[in-house]
Each structure stands twice: as C-alpha cells, then as structure tokens.
Design an enzyme around this catalytic site. Structure first.
Site, mmCIF file in Angstrom:
data_model
loop_
_atom_site.group_PDB
_atom_site.id
_atom_site.type_symbol
_atom_site.label_atom_id
_atom_site.label_comp_id
_atom_site.label_asym_id
_atom_site.label_seq_id
_atom_site.Cartn_x
_atom_site.Cartn_y
_atom_site.Cartn_z
ATOM 1 N N LYS A 1 0.856 -1.178 0.000
ATOM 2 C CA LYS A 1 0.000 0.000 0.000
ATOM 3 C C LYS A 1 0.893 1.228 0.000
ATOM 4 C CE LYS A 1 -3.552 2.410 2.606
ATOM 5 N NZ LYS A 1 -4.492 2.357 3.721
ATOM 6 N N LYS B 1 -2.151 -1.526 -3.847
ATOM 7 C CA LYS B 1 -3.018 -0.355 -3.750
ATOM 8 C C LYS B 1 -2.210 0.912 -3.770
ATOM 9 C CE LYS B 1 -5.984 1.814 -0.368
ATOM 10 N NZ LYS B 1 -6.452 1.774 0.986
HETATM 11 C C1 PBG Z 1 -7.138 3.749 5.559
HETATM 12 C C2 PBG Z 1 -7.505 3.480 4.150
HETATM 13 C C3 PBG Z 1 -7.350 4.366 3.097
HETATM 14 C C4 PBG Z 1 -7.892 3.743 1.994
HETATM 15 C C5 PBG Z 1 -8.353 2.491 2.387
HETATM 16 N N1 PBG Z 1 -8.081 2.340 3.742
HETATM 17 C C6 PBG Z 1 -6.837 5.736 3.082
HETATM 18 C C7 PBG Z 1 -5.504 6.020 3.582
HETATM 19 O O1 PBG Z 1 -4.669 5.138 3.772
HETATM 20 O O2 PBG Z 1 -5.273 7.198 3.806
HETATM 21 C C8 PBG Z 1 -7.956 4.362 0.654
HETATM 22 C C9 PBG Z 1 -9.022 3.856 -0.221
HETATM 23 C C10 PBG Z 1 -9.357 4.769 -1.329
HETATM 24 O O3 PBG Z 1 -8.736 5.823 -1.573
HETATM 25 O O4 PBG Z 1 -10.313 4.430 -2.026
HETATM 26 N N2 PBG Z 1 -6.351 2.785 6.152
HETATM 27 ZN ZN ZN Z 2 -5.748 3.674 8.166
#
Ligand code: PBG
Ligand code: ZN
Length: 333
Positions: free
Chosen positions: A203, A256
C-alpha cells in the site's frame, strides 16, 4: 513469376482480421472482466439515519448501519463478488478504541449481513484511522510518531471483533509491520481459524486516497502517512512486503492503488501463488468521474478500460467504486 509467388512476397501480418467484427473481438479477448471478481467498498456510519451522498465520490453514499441490507441487495442482484466494509464511528479517541467495539458500525453491519445468505463475500477493512481523533492508522507516541508494536494488539482485537461478527475476510490496511502474523495468531487463538486475511501488503503513500479521506473522515490531522505507507518509486520493496505478508499467513494480498502500480501487480502475480487483489482507489475513480462529467472522457469506456488493464496486469480480484456500474455494463455487452 507466378501469381502465387508474387502474392507470397507481399504477405504481412494482418492483425485487423481478428478485429473485424464484435463477435471476433469478443471471441479473442485475452482478459475477461467478470462481475464476480469485483468488490464494492461500502461506508457504514454510526451517526446516520439516512444515507448521505459523498461529494468526493459521486454516486456513492455513507450508509446508516440499518440500511446495509439494501446495499447488499443491490450488490447481490448485480452479481458482484463481495463488499468491503469501512466504518465511521459515533465517537473517536486517541487510540481508536471504537474500532474494537463489537457494537460499532462494522460489527453491527456484519451481523445484519450474516443473517442473509446472498452469495456475497463480506470483507471488513481493519485499520484505526477512521476511529482515531488524530486520523493516523496507529497509536501515537508522545513525539507524534506512530508506534508500530503498540498498535498491533488493537488491530488484532478489531480483526477478532469483525470475524466474530461474521466477516468472511479481514483486510488490514494500516501498514504496521507484523500485523498479519499478529492478526492470524489472534484469530486462531480465539477459534476463528476459518476467517481469511487479505492483506493490503503493498500500500503506497498515495495522493489518490484524497476522496476516500473525505468519505471516511480519516485524514491525518497533522503530518502524513509516509512513515508507514510505501514510497511510490519502490517496486522491489513492494515485492518484499507482499512476500512477507504471505509468509506471515496472509491468504491473499493486495496492491493499492492499482492504476499507477500495474508493474507491481504483474510482478506480484508472477512471483506469488496466492490470489492477488488490486484496489482501484477513490482518486482513480474520482478522476474518471470528474473527466466524464466535463465530457472529456466516456465514463463507461474509461472505467472498463481501467478495470481490464488492472485485470490484464495480474489482479484476480479488483476492489472498485465502479463495481455496480461495471457489473451492469458487463451484463449488457
Ligand atoms: C485507511 C484506508 C485508506 C484507503 C483504504 N483504507 C486511506 C488512507 O490510507 O489514507 C484508501 C481507499 C481509497 O482511496 O479508495 N487505512
Ligand atoms: Zn488507516
């Protein structure tokens, strides 16, 4: 020179032969998107009595927990593979304790979904940022940094609460080191051996999460997530993160965002034998939606092209805000 010999000299590859008709193109498609491989993210909000549109994600709502059944109805009718639940709690605190509350929005929605049998896989996102007052994905030290090892037991307890409430899959998205092993041990230790772990293993610290942070009210109140989420230039490191989570017991792993990281998806698919998921995140959705609104791109074609690209790169499962639209479009082709 004979007519045949003369012809042979001018032979070249006629790629257009197999593109000549819709039937030929359909037959020779190398990658087929299917509704069954799509997961719809859903936001359940403990504070709401009516659905509330999310401005940054046109077409999407925050749902009162009591209406989760109507979302599931539509998802099941569309034939998509499942739902990914995010929760917005009534109250936040510094440790994100509301994430562990068995009476919180996600466990309550999970129990309602478990009562039904509509063929959807129910995935619960596991993180603290929607539940912490400061918006970071873990608990803070006095100096404001995120304390990895202090965060792990909270994540594990949240995962156990969601598994108990009926989640088929728990999906940690926090990017703390060691959380997959901690969560797996906690699940197994409480007899929840059948609950699967889908780890957001690679991520990246992405600008494309912008619309989500408005939707889930989880923007960090100071700083950013660059000390726990990955640095965008690094694909070798992404492979190491993915492999580490598989070694810790992840049943499936996620990359992601999706679109800007297709190379990571391809390498993950080549190197790992577990299912690979990709998350087409909020900013990827919003960018297409906004351009389509201005008439600059065709919404349906751009969405399906972005999704087939993610599948072609190697994703087995795609989390996408286009899930319901895409299912309808695929059914009507
Ligand atoms: C938080 C989380 C995020 C997303 C999924 N879980 C945002 C972040 O890490 O700031 C992003 C999903 C999206 O942008 O559709 N843990
Ligand atoms: Zn988070």
């Amino acid at each position: 020179m004979s007519v045949i010999a003369e012809r042979r000299e001018t032979v070249f590859r006629r790629g257009r032969r197999l593109r000549r008709s819709p039937a030929l193109r359909r037959l020779f498609q190398e990658t087929r998107l299917s509704a069954a491989s799509l997961i719809l993210p859903v936001f359940v909000d403990a504070r709401l009595r009516e659905p509330e549109p999310i401005a940054s994600l046109p077409g999407h709502m925050r749902w009162p927990v009591s209406l989760i059944g109507s979302v599931a109805d539509r998802a099941a009718a569309a034939g998509i593979g499942g739902l990914l639940l995010f929760g917005l709690p009534a109250d936040k605190d510094d440790r994100g304790e509301a994430a562990l509350d068995p009476l919180g929005p996600v466990p309550t929605a999970l129990r309602a979904l478990r009562e039904r049998d509509d063929g959807l896989v129910i995935v619960a996102d596991v993180c603290l940022c929607e539940y912490t007052a400061h918006g970071h994905c873990g608990v803070l030290r006095a100096d404001g940094s995120v304390d990895n090892d202090e965060t792990l037991p909270l994540l594990a307890e949240a995962a156990v609460a969601y598994a108990r409430a009926g989640a088929d899959v728990v999906a940690p998205s926090d990017m703390m080191d060691g959380r997959v092993a901690t969560i797996r041990a906690a699940l197994d230790g409480t007899g929840l051996t059948e609950t699967a772990v889908l780890s957001y293993a690679a991520k990246f610290a992405s600008a494309y999460y912008g619309p989500f942070r408005e939707a889930a009210d989880c923007a960090p109140s100071f700083g950013d997530r660059t000390t726990y989420q990955m640095d965008p230039p690094n694909s070798r490191e992404a492979l190491a993160e993915l492999a580490a989570d598989v070694a810790e017991g992840a049943d499936a792993v996620m990359v992601k965002p999706a679109g800007p990281y297709l190379d990571v998806l391809t390498r993950a698919r080549e190197k790992l034998d577990v299912p690979i998921a990709a998350y087409q995140v909020s900013g990827e959705y919003a960018a297409i939606a906004a351009a389509a609104d201005r008439g600059w791109m065709d919404r349906r074609r751009a969405a399906l092209e972005s999704l087939v690209g993610i599948a072609r790169a190697g994703a087995d499962v795609i989390v996408t805000y286009f899930a319901l639209d895409a299912a309808a479009w695929l059914a009507d082709r």
